[in-house]
Design a protein around this motif. Structure first.
Motif, PDB file in Angstrom:
ATOM      1  N   GLY A 251       0.792  -1.216   0.000  1.00  0.00           N
ATOM      2  CA  GLY A 251       0.000   0.000   0.000  1.00  0.00           C
ATOM      3  C   GLY A 251       0.822   1.263   0.000  1.00  0.00           C
ATOM      4  O   GLY A 251       0.315   2.331   0.370  1.00  0.00           O
ATOM      5  N   GLN A 252       2.094   1.178  -0.407  1.00  0.00           N
ATOM      6  CA  GLN A 252       2.968   2.339  -0.420  1.00  0.00           C
ATOM      7  C   GLN A 252       3.087   2.896  -1.828  1.00  0.00           C
ATOM      8  O   GLN A 252       3.206   2.143  -2.794  1.00  0.00           O
ATOM      9  CB  GLN A 252       4.372   1.984   0.076  1.00  0.00           C
ATOM     10  CG  GLN A 252       4.472   1.764   1.571  1.00  0.00           C
ATOM     11  CD  GLN A 252       5.913   1.550   1.984  1.00  0.00           C
ATOM     12  OE1 GLN A 252       6.625   0.788   1.349  1.00  0.00           O
ATOM     13  NE2 GLN A 252       6.342   2.213   3.039  1.00  0.00           N
ATOM     14  N   THR A 253       3.070   4.231  -1.921  1.00  0.00           N
ATOM     15  CA  THR A 253       3.281   4.910  -3.194  1.00  0.00           C
ATOM     16  C   THR A 253       4.060   6.193  -2.922  1.00  0.00           C
ATOM     17  O   THR A 253       3.796   6.871  -1.914  1.00  0.00           O
ATOM     18  CB  THR A 253       1.953   5.250  -3.893  1.00  0.00           C
ATOM     19  OG1 THR A 253       1.144   4.081  -3.958  1.00  0.00           O
ATOM     20  CG2 THR A 253       2.203   5.767  -5.306  1.00  0.00           C
ATOM     21  N   LEU A 254       5.000   6.507  -3.814  1.00  0.00           N
ATOM     22  CA  LEU A 254       5.789   7.735  -3.678  1.00  0.00           C
ATOM     23  C   LEU A 254       5.559   8.595  -4.911  1.00  0.00           C
ATOM     24  O   LEU A 254       5.710   8.129  -6.044  1.00  0.00           O
ATOM     25  CB  LEU A 254       7.285   7.400  -3.547  1.00  0.00           C
ATOM     26  CG  LEU A 254       8.237   8.600  -3.386  1.00  0.00           C
ATOM     27  CD1 LEU A 254       7.954   9.313  -2.060  1.00  0.00           C
ATOM     28  CD2 LEU A 254       9.692   8.152  -3.455  1.00  0.00           C
ATOM     29  N   TYR A 255       5.182   9.854  -4.672  1.00  0.00           N
ATOM     30  CA  TYR A 255       4.949  10.808  -5.755  1.00  0.00           C
ATOM     31  C   TYR A 255       5.851  12.018  -5.560  1.00  0.00           C
ATOM     32  O   TYR A 255       6.398  12.253  -4.469  1.00  0.00           O
ATOM     33  CB  TYR A 255       3.492  11.305  -5.759  1.00  0.00           C
ATOM     34  CG  TYR A 255       2.463  10.246  -6.061  1.00  0.00           C
ATOM     35  CD1 TYR A 255       2.184   9.882  -7.370  1.00  0.00           C
ATOM     36  CD2 TYR A 255       1.743   9.628  -5.046  1.00  0.00           C
ATOM     37  CE1 TYR A 255       1.223   8.922  -7.661  1.00  0.00           C
ATOM     38  CE2 TYR A 255       0.784   8.668  -5.315  1.00  0.00           C
ATOM     39  CZ  TYR A 255       0.523   8.319  -6.623  1.00  0.00           C
ATOM     40  OH  TYR A 255      -0.414   7.375  -6.914  1.00  0.00           O
ATOM     41  N   GLN A 256       5.969  12.798  -6.627  1.00  0.00           N
ATOM     42  CA  GLN A 256       6.585  14.121  -6.541  1.00  0.00           C
ATOM     43  C   GLN A 256       5.642  15.092  -7.225  1.00  0.00           C
ATOM     44  O   GLN A 256       5.300  14.928  -8.402  1.00  0.00           O
ATOM     45  CB  GLN A 256       7.958  14.162  -7.214  1.00  0.00           C
ATOM     46  CG  GLN A 256       8.643  15.532  -7.108  1.00  0.00           C
ATOM     47  CD  GLN A 256      10.040  15.536  -7.711  1.00  0.00           C
ATOM     48  OE1 GLN A 256      10.571  14.488  -8.055  1.00  0.00           O
ATOM     49  NE2 GLN A 256      10.636  16.703  -7.821  1.00  0.00           N
TER      50      GLN A 256
END
Length: 566
Positions: A251-256
């Motif tokens: 359930g992890q997501t990394l955005y910029q």
């Protein structure tokens, strides 16, 4: 001489040399930037995962409490026990280990509170009902499992809470009511406030339908009230429009993304809780990540600038040294030219010495030839006369006459051989009547010996050449004809001799088997070509050879006449 282009080449080389460290510096900065962003991304993901894990443990612990209360209550109802004080006591013992709980209560199938109160469960206040709550309606409709509701204002106070509830049912599945408890939002606020944030960083705890539960922000412009919307949340709303930097399996997501509220670019870590319909959002401004690599870029930029300036200074020094070296090289070339002229003069002197040696050799040969021809020939002629007299006047037997006849033939042959040797050593005609007559006599002898067909074209017209030139041409012709007879397997030979005020040219051609000129030049001089070249070199002459296998051979001999005494 204009040295300006040379100077620019040195400066261009210096700039090219400075380009390599600049490229390496750019590569290093890029690697450091990538490493910093990767580290920052791991940091916000780790923070989000850690806080989410704590909240998951909280909900699991609280769910275990609700299950325990529900089990004890259902057991009491089914056994008909009315010992509520004893039940309350057991519940108070369990609640002592749940410091984050605000209230725990039980409502019957009509929504009326049976037990309820603060951290310690007390008797319910008459008239309090939770029948209007969504979790009660869902439980009554038969929904199983843990249900969540909130954040909203609590029924028993003024605080914001999250409510967790479970359905109560008897052994036959009949609906008995709900067991529920509330956790104050202030607990979540206190937990996320323990994490340090960089400027413009924040941590947000929200429900999956978008309601904010708690926020910890280093940005004073970020509202802290539950249900509000902050800069990172607005950025997160826009983030899915861009590809995720990282997508985890938990359930992890990394955005910029940049928030439209303050236009600050952030790394945003999204972490969904495993056992609750909530998620964590951790934001960190990219400006804090950029500080390290930008400082490194500034330092390396100054270093590259220094390297470039040092290279340009070195190029200026090298250019000055090159100009000096060019001048010295010019002087050295002049000295070499002077020395070369001296060596050429010495070579001319050596050539004169060699000419003198050859002249002396030819003088000795002429003397020996005349002695062999004149004196030895006279002696042999006298012997022949004597032997003839003996043959005529003695009362000898026929055998003696035969022997004397043989002796006479022998002495005649000796005389002929002596004459031939004398001619080969030095033809008298070469000195007396010149090269043209000597060549004709020489060819006539070879016609008789070899049976070859000779074609002569001699255009001297009685002109005498310098003695050393006539001698050289005659000797080269001797060697050329000898080579034709020995190696060419020819049937015809052509000899041409022409002259001009500047040079004399002799050509010897044959229709023989020919040869590969390059191969013969590399091999040993079996055809005497090296000897001919060396003899011609003494007279500053040249030898050109044209030949191919099966195509005959042509020798062109050229000797300059300019500056020679006739």
């Amino acid at each position: 001489m204009n040295d300006e282009p040379l100077a620019w080449r040195y400066y261009a080389a210096a700039l090219s040399a400075a380009l390599l460290p600049a490229l390496l510096a750019a590569l290093l900065v890029w690697q450091v930037r990538s490493a910093d962003y990767a580290s920052a991304g791991r940091s916000v993901l780790t923070t989000a995962k850690g806080v989410a894990g704590d909240f998951d443990n909280t909900f699991e612990q609280f769910d275990a409490l609700l299950k325990s209360i529900a089990r004890q209550y259902v057991d009491g109802v089914e056994s008909g026990s009315e010992e509520k004080p004893r039940l309350i006591q057991r519940l108070q013992e369990e609640l002592a280990n749940i410091p984050f709980s605000s209230r725990v209560f039980i409502a019957d199938s009509y929504g009326r509170l049976v037990l309820g109160g603060g951290a310690a469960v007390q008797y319910a206040t008459t008239g309090v009902s939770v029948a209007d709550r969504d979790y009660f309606a869902r439980s009554k409709a038969g929904e199983q499992g843990l249900m969540f509701e909130g954040p909203h204002r609590a029924k028993f106070g003024d605080e914001q809470v999250i409510v967790l509830a479970r359905r109560l049912e008897d052994g036959k599945g009949g609906f008995l009511g709900v067991v529920a408890g509330s956790i104050p939002v202030a607990y979540f606020q206190t937990r996320i406030a323990r994490d340090e944030l960089d400027p413009h960083g924040d941590i947000v705890f929200r429900t999956t339908n978008g309601a904010r539960i708690a926020v910890h922000s280093a940005d004073p412009a970020d509202p802290a009230d539950p249900g509000g919307v902050g800069v990172s949340e607005v950025a997160m709303m826009a983030a899915p429009a861009s590809p995720a930097l990282f997508q985890g399996r938990e359930g992890q997501t990394l955005y910029q993304a940049a928030s439209p509220l303050d236009h600050i670019d952030r790394l945003l870590a999204y972490q969904k809780l495993s056992h609750a319909p909530f998620y964590l959002l951790v934001g960190q401004s990219t400006a804090s990540v950029d500080r390290s690599w930008r400082r490194l870029a500034s330092e390396l930029g100054l270093l590259c600038l220094g390297v470039t300036l040092a290279g340009l200074w070195s190029a200026r020094r090298l250019h000055a040294s090159a100009v000096t070296l060019r001048r010295e090289r010019s002087l050295l070339k002049q000295r070499i030219a002077d020395r070369t002229r001296e060596l050429e003069d010495s070579a001319q002197e050596l050539s004169a010495v060699l000419d003198s040696v050859v002249t002396r050799q030819e003088s000795d040969r002429r003397r020996i030839a005349r002695e062999l021809h004149d004196r030895l020939g006279q002696y042999l002629a006298a012997m022949n006369l004597k032997l003839g007299a003996l043959e005529r006047c003695g009362p000898d037997v026929a055998l003696l006459k035969s022997g004397l006849s043989d002796l006479k033939d022998l002495t005649g042959a000796v005389g002929s051989e002596v004459g031939r040797i004398a001619w080969e050593l030095r033809p008298v005609a070469l000195d007396d009547i010149g090269l043209e007559s000597a060549v004709r006599h020489f060819i006539e002898e070879w016609v008789q010996r070899s049976g070859l067909r000779f074609d002569l074209h001699l255009a001297l017209k009685g002109r005498r050449l310098p003695p050393e030139v006539e001698t050289t041409l005659y000797r080269v012709l001797q060697e050329s004809v000898t080579n034709v007879v020995k190696h060419a397997a020819a049937s015809a030979v052509g000899v041409t001799l022409t002259t001009s005020p500047n040079d004399v040219v002799m050509t010897v051609e044959d229709d023989g088997v020919g040869f590969d000129v390059d191969e013969v030049s590399r091999a040993s001089p079996r055809l005497g070509l090296r000897g001919m070249r060396e003899r011609l070199a003494v007279s500053h002459g040249s030898l050109d050879i044209e030949s191919r296998p099966g195509g005959g051979t042509t020798l062109t001999i050229r000797i300059p006449l300019a500056g020679r005494a006739p």
